[in-house]
Design a protein around this motif. Sequence first.
Motif, short mmCIF file in Angstrom:
data_model
loop_
_atom_site.label_atom_id
_atom_site.label_comp_id
_atom_site.label_asym_id
_atom_site.label_seq_id
_atom_site.Cartn_x
_atom_site.Cartn_y
_atom_site.Cartn_z
N LEU A 290 -9.87 -13.16 2.83
CA LEU A 290 -9.28 -11.85 2.51
C LEU A 290 -8.06 -12.04 1.77
O LEU A 290 -7.66 -10.99 0.89
CB LEU A 290 -9.27 -11.19 3.80
N ASP A 291 -7.28 -13.11 2.09
CA ASP A 291 -6.03 -13.19 1.25
C ASP A 291 -6.36 -13.46 -0.01
O ASP A 291 -5.67 -12.99 -0.82
CB ASP A 291 -5.28 -14.35 1.81
N ALA A 292 -7.38 -14.23 -0.46
CA ALA A 292 -7.97 -14.72 -1.82
C ALA A 292 -8.46 -13.53 -2.54
O ALA A 292 -8.12 -13.33 -3.65
CB ALA A 292 -8.95 -15.53 -1.95
N ALA A 293 -8.91 -12.53 -1.80
CA ALA A 293 -9.51 -11.33 -2.50
C ALA A 293 -8.52 -10.07 -2.49
O ALA A 293 -8.88 -9.13 -3.37
CB ALA A 293 -10.85 -10.93 -1.66
N TYR A 294 -7.36 -10.19 -1.89
CA TYR A 294 -6.42 -9.16 -1.97
C TYR A 294 -5.80 -8.80 -3.23
O TYR A 294 -5.24 -9.71 -3.83
CB TYR A 294 -5.57 -9.38 -0.87
N ALA A 295 -6.08 -7.64 -3.81
CA ALA A 295 -5.43 -7.27 -5.09
C ALA A 295 -4.67 -6.14 -4.56
O ALA A 295 -4.98 -5.17 -4.80
CB ALA A 295 -6.51 -6.99 -6.18
N GLU A 296 -3.01 -6.15 -4.47
CA GLU A 296 -2.33 -5.18 -4.31
C GLU A 296 -1.91 -4.18 -5.60
O GLU A 296 -2.26 -4.81 -6.67
CB GLU A 296 -1.06 -5.72 -3.77
N HIS A 297 -2.16 -2.77 -5.33
CA HIS A 297 -2.27 -2.12 -6.00
C HIS A 297 -0.73 -1.78 -6.55
O HIS A 297 0.13 -2.09 -5.83
CB HIS A 297 -2.72 -0.51 -5.50
N ASP A 298 -0.49 -1.64 -8.05
CA ASP A 298 0.59 -1.26 -8.64
C ASP A 298 1.64 -0.23 -7.53
O ASP A 298 1.15 0.84 -7.50
CB ASP A 298 0.47 -0.71 -9.94
N GLY A 299 2.72 -0.77 -6.95
CA GLY A 299 3.37 0.27 -6.17
C GLY A 299 3.85 1.72 -6.84
O GLY A 299 4.00 2.60 -6.31
N ALA A 300 4.07 1.32 -8.20
CA ALA A 300 4.71 2.52 -8.96
C ALA A 300 3.75 3.59 -9.18
O ALA A 300 4.16 4.51 -9.30
CB ALA A 300 5.25 2.07 -10.26
N GLY A 301 2.39 3.10 -9.29
CA GLY A 301 1.20 4.00 -9.37
C GLY A 301 0.56 4.52 -8.14
O GLY A 301 -0.51 5.23 -8.33
N THR A 302 0.89 3.88 -7.29
CA THR A 302 0.31 4.35 -5.80
C THR A 302 1.16 4.89 -4.74
O THR A 302 2.42 5.06 -5.11
CB THR A 302 -0.33 3.19 -5.07
N TRP A 303 0.52 5.59 -3.91
CA TRP A 303 1.52 6.52 -2.64
C TRP A 303 0.63 5.64 -1.45
O TRP A 303 -0.59 5.64 -1.36
CB TRP A 303 1.19 7.53 -2.64
N THR A 304 1.54 5.21 -0.45
CA THR A 304 1.10 5.06 0.92
C THR A 304 2.28 5.43 1.75
O THR A 304 3.44 5.55 1.35
CB THR A 304 0.98 3.30 1.03
N PRO A 305 1.85 5.68 2.98
CA PRO A 305 3.21 6.14 4.02
C PRO A 305 4.11 5.18 4.38
O PRO A 305 4.00 3.95 3.91
CB PRO A 305 2.43 6.32 5.27
N HIS A 306 5.31 5.46 4.43
CA HIS A 306 6.54 4.58 4.59
C HIS A 306 6.21 3.38 5.48
O HIS A 306 6.66 2.42 5.37
CB HIS A 306 7.59 5.35 5.05
N TRP A 307 5.23 3.62 6.60
CA TRP A 307 5.16 2.62 7.56
C TRP A 307 4.38 1.58 6.97
O TRP A 307 4.23 0.49 7.58
CB TRP A 307 4.74 3.19 9.04
N ALA A 308 3.60 1.63 5.84
CA ALA A 308 2.71 0.67 5.34
C ALA A 308 3.33 -0.08 4.43
O ALA A 308 2.72 -0.93 3.77
CB ALA A 308 1.27 1.38 4.71
N ARG A 309 4.46 0.22 4.06
CA ARG A 309 5.37 -0.43 3.03
C ARG A 309 5.98 -1.77 3.40
O ARG A 309 6.33 -1.98 4.61
CB ARG A 309 6.36 0.34 2.19
#
Length: 309
Positions: A290-309
């Motif tokens: 899962l770590d190798a496959a994880y592609a984090e989305h660009d933070g500037a172009g995405t939204w997540t709740p404050h608790w997920a940051r």
Amino acid sequence: MDLDAVRTFVAATDAGRFQEAATQLSVTQQAVSKRVAGLERELGVRLFTRAARGARLTIDGQAFLPHARALLRAEERAAASVRPGSRALRVDVIGRRLRPAGLLRGFHRAHPGTELDIVTLFDAETAVAAVRAGTIDATVRAVTAPARQLPDGVRTARVHDEPLQLLTGPAHPLASARAVTPGQLAGHRIWMPGLVAGTEWTAYYEDLAAAFGLTIEATGPDFGTDPLLDTIAESATLATFVGEGTSMVWPVDDDLRRVAVRDPVPVYPHSLIWRADNPHPALAALRAHLDAAYAEHDGAGTWTPHWAR
């Protein structure tokens, strides 16, 4: 019953002499004699007749021998059932059609020899408690609490960011759109009857609605996915959110539409949760996959709740 004594009895039977049994077991002959004597007292019978040429089974010893061997085989099976790597890795997912289940299918394709036991617990609170108790090895969930508030010994790592899509029927005003922004959804009715107070997914959608002024309705009973899709297909006013990786099948006549949501992209944060002291080798392999496959989305172009940051 003392299994060491039973093991000694079988070894003495096979060897024919207490001294040879002692050598095989790496104990003294006196220890062999004491164990056999203790077993005889517990059973209330003599198991051996001692003679100059060795030890011979009595009729009671002959009757007990097959059961003694069965006890030792049962002991080995019991130990093997919990030996790290010998049992299936038990992992909880929020639903079998949702993206976490897809992540595990991908892991199994990459590691086809790994046995998996997939379960679906109710919510993150229940799943974390099960991880802590050791009734499951891991869970893939959204973690609404900071990692420092998880129980002692429980670890978490973000493993997948799943973009949301809008699902509409063909008569919905946004059905023909290639993409919409969260702000464009204000004023539209988004129906999600599966929202349950106190769950991690409800916390996510409540924060999403508050951030962009959306109207998310949880009214009416939740009859499951198929009735939800039927209602959306027939409605000109209702839409719903689905994850990009959610597996759904509907009749061709429903003509449902998946519409991308952008600027920003709301992403649902999936995390793996496990006990730090869990020795199962497949857990380490799952974490690495899962770590190798994880592609984090660009933070500037995405939204997540404050608790997920």
